[in-house]
Design an enzyme around this catalytic site. Structure first.
Site, PDB file in Angstrom:
ATOM      1  N   ARG A   1      -0.439 -11.322  -1.402  1.00 44.11           N
ATOM      2  CA  ARG A   1       0.810 -11.628  -0.670  1.00 44.11           C
ATOM      3  C   ARG A   1       0.311 -12.690   0.509  1.00 44.11           C
ATOM      4  O   ARG A   1      -0.824 -11.500   1.110  1.00 44.11           O
ATOM      5  CB  ARG A   1       1.409  -9.959  -0.855  1.00 44.11           C
ATOM      6  CG  ARG A   1       2.346  -9.557  -1.593  1.00 44.11           C
ATOM      7  CD  ARG A   1       2.593  -8.335  -1.994  1.00 44.11           C
ATOM      8  NE  ARG A   1       3.442  -7.306  -0.745  1.00 44.11           N
ATOM      9  CZ  ARG A   1       4.026  -6.455   0.219  1.00 44.11           C
ATOM     10  NH1 ARG A   1       3.964  -6.030  -1.036  1.00 44.11           N
ATOM     11  NH2 ARG A   1       4.149  -5.997   0.823  1.00 44.11           N
TER      12      ARG A   1
ATOM     13  N   ARG B   1      -5.183  -6.020  -2.870  1.00 44.04           N
ATOM     14  CA  ARG B   1      -4.264  -5.716  -3.470  1.00 44.04           C
ATOM     15  C   ARG B   1      -4.089  -7.191  -4.144  1.00 44.04           C
ATOM     16  O   ARG B   1      -3.817  -8.104  -3.122  1.00 44.04           O
ATOM     17  CB  ARG B   1      -3.242  -4.818  -1.980  1.00 44.04           C
ATOM     18  CG  ARG B   1      -1.971  -4.865  -3.522  1.00 44.04           C
ATOM     19  CD  ARG B   1      -0.372  -3.984  -2.280  1.00 44.04           C
ATOM     20  NE  ARG B   1      -0.010  -4.634  -1.414  1.00 44.04           N
ATOM     21  CZ  ARG B   1       0.934  -4.284  -1.019  1.00 44.04           C
ATOM     22  NH1 ARG B   1       1.629  -2.387  -1.140  1.00 44.04           N
ATOM     23  NH2 ARG B   1       1.067  -4.707   0.057  1.00 44.04           N
TER      24      ARG B   1
ATOM     25  N   ARG C   1       1.765  -5.166  10.679  1.00 41.89           N
ATOM     26  CA  ARG C   1       2.671  -3.864   9.661  1.00 41.89           C
ATOM     27  C   ARG C   1       2.558  -2.721  10.237  1.00 41.89           C
ATOM     28  O   ARG C   1       3.182  -2.222  10.685  1.00 41.89           O
ATOM     29  CB  ARG C   1       2.500  -4.285   8.673  1.00 41.89           C
ATOM     30  CG  ARG C   1       3.106  -5.931   8.184  1.00 41.89           C
ATOM     31  CD  ARG C   1       2.408  -5.953   6.156  1.00 41.89           C
ATOM     32  NE  ARG C   1       2.798  -5.613   5.304  1.00 41.89           N
ATOM     33  CZ  ARG C   1       2.162  -5.017   4.380  1.00 41.89           C
ATOM     34  NH1 ARG C   1       0.504  -5.845   4.119  1.00 41.89           N
ATOM     35  NH2 ARG C   1       2.169  -4.220   3.324  1.00 41.89           N
TER      36      ARG C   1
ATOM     37  N   LYS D   1       2.876   3.008  -2.494  1.00 44.85           N
ATOM     38  CA  LYS D   1       4.639   3.724  -2.332  1.00 44.85           C
ATOM     39  C   LYS D   1       5.257   2.809  -3.686  1.00 44.85           C
ATOM     40  O   LYS D   1       5.974   3.664  -4.367  1.00 44.85           O
ATOM     41  CB  LYS D   1       5.561   3.502  -1.907  1.00 44.85           C
ATOM     42  CG  LYS D   1       5.587   3.874  -0.267  1.00 44.85           C
ATOM     43  CD  LYS D   1       6.480   3.743   1.410  1.00 44.85           C
ATOM     44  CE  LYS D   1       6.532   2.556   1.571  1.00 44.85           C
ATOM     45  NZ  LYS D   1       5.221   2.035   2.756  1.00 44.85           N
TER      46      LYS D   1
ATOM     47  N   ARG E   1      12.967   1.928   7.578  1.00 45.58           N
ATOM     48  CA  ARG E   1      12.114   1.641   8.339  1.00 45.58           C
ATOM     49  C   ARG E   1      12.356   1.556   9.737  1.00 45.58           C
ATOM     50  O   ARG E   1      11.401   1.593  10.837  1.00 45.58           O
ATOM     51  CB  ARG E   1      11.510   0.328   7.774  1.00 45.58           C
ATOM     52  CG  ARG E   1      10.067   0.258   7.061  1.00 45.58           C
ATOM     53  CD  ARG E   1       9.859  -1.587   6.451  1.00 45.58           C
ATOM     54  NE  ARG E   1       8.880  -1.915   5.604  1.00 45.58           N
ATOM     55  CZ  ARG E   1       8.677  -1.408   5.199  1.00 45.58           C
ATOM     56  NH1 ARG E   1       9.252  -1.604   3.698  1.00 45.58           N
ATOM     57  NH2 ARG E   1       7.077  -1.620   4.892  1.00 45.58           N
TER      58      ARG E   1
END
Ligand code: AMP
Length: 209
Positions: free
Chosen positions: A155, A122, A166, A13, A88
C-alpha cells in the site's frame, strides 16, 4: 452484534476482522477498504481521496460519515456488523451514535514498535483485499494472492513517511476514542501483540464467545 474494532494502524484490525467474520457471521465494513476500491475504480470518491490517503492523513469527516451512513442503511447489516477503521475521530463517533447503536468497542492494543514491524512487511491483495506479511504470512508465490490469484502489492500509505504520519494522526485524533467509549462502558481491551491465533482466542474470551 454491532462491533467497532479500534486500534492503531498495524494493530491487525483487518486480519482480525476477517477472522471475526468467520466466527460471528457478520459483515465486515472497512472504510479504508472502501476507499481503496474507489481509488482502484478511479471513481469520483477515489479521485478525491487518493492523495489524502497516500499521505497518511484522514479523509474529511463529512465524506466518511456519509459513506458509513449509507452502508449501514443496507439490509445485510441489520443483525450486526464489524466496523473496522471507523470511527477515527470524536465527531465521527458522535455522528455514528445518531444512526446506529453500537454494542461493544474492541480496542486492539499494541506499542509503536509492533506497529512499525507489522506495517513495514505488510502486503495486500489488490483484488480481494487479503492481508499478507513478508515475514509472518508470505503468499506461496511472490506477488500472487493465495486466495484469488490477484496481485499482491505494498500500500502507498505503508511507506515509512506515511506510517509516521498515520501514527501521529492516530495519537491526536483516534486515540481519544478509547476514553470516549470507556466512559460509556462499551470498551473491551484485547492485547494485539501476540500472533493472530492467540489474539483471536483472547478476542473470543473477552467477548464471552
Ligand atoms: P485503513 O485501511 O483503515 O488503515 O485506512 C486507510 C486510510 O483510509 C487511512 O489512513 C485514512 O486516510 C483513510 N480512512 C479510513 N477510514 C477513515 C476514517 N474513518 N476517517 C477518515 N479517513 C479514513
Amino acid at each position: 452484534m454491532k462491533l467497532i474494532f479500534l486500534g492503531p494502524p498495524g494493530a491487525g484490525k483487518g486480519t482480525l476482522a476477517a477472522r471475526a467474520v468467520d466466527i460471528l457471521g457478520l459483515p465486515h465494513i472497512s472504510t479504508g477498504a472502501i476507499f481503496r476500491s474507489a481509488i482502484e475504480a478511479q471513481s469520483p470518491l477515489g479521485l478525491k481521496v487518493k492523495a489524502i490517503i497516500d499521505a497518511g492523513k484522514l479523509v474529511d469527516d463529512d465524506t466518511t460519515i456519509e459513506l458509513v451512513k449509507e452502508r449501514l442503511a443496507r439490509d445485510d447489516v441489520q443483525k450486526g456488523y464489524i466496523l473496522d477503521g471507523f470511527p477515527r475521530t470524536i465527531p465521527q463517533a458522535e455522528a455514528l451514535a445518531k444512526f446506529s447503536a453500537v454494542d461493544k468497542v474492541v480496542n486492539f492494543d499494541i506499542p509503536d514498535s509492533g506497529v512499525l514491524e507489522r506495517l513495514g512487511g505488510r502486503r495486500v491483495c489488490r483484488k480481494c483485499g487479503h492481508n499478507f506479511h513478508m515475514v509472518f504470512d508470505k503468499p506461496a508465490k511472490d506477488e500472487v494472492c493465495d486466495h484469488c490469484g490477484g496481485e499482491v502489492y505494498t500500500r502507498d500509505d505503508d511507506r515509512p513517511e506515511a506510517i509516521q504520519k498515520r501514527l501521529e494522526v492516530y495519537r491526536a485524533q483516534t486515540a481519544p476514542l478509547i476514553a470516549f467509549y470507556r466512559q460509556q462502558g462499551l470498551l473491551l481491551d484485547v492485547d494485539a501483540r501476540p500472533k493472530v491465533d492467540e489474539v483471536v482466542t483472547n478476542f473470543k474470551k473477552t467477548l464471552g464467545l
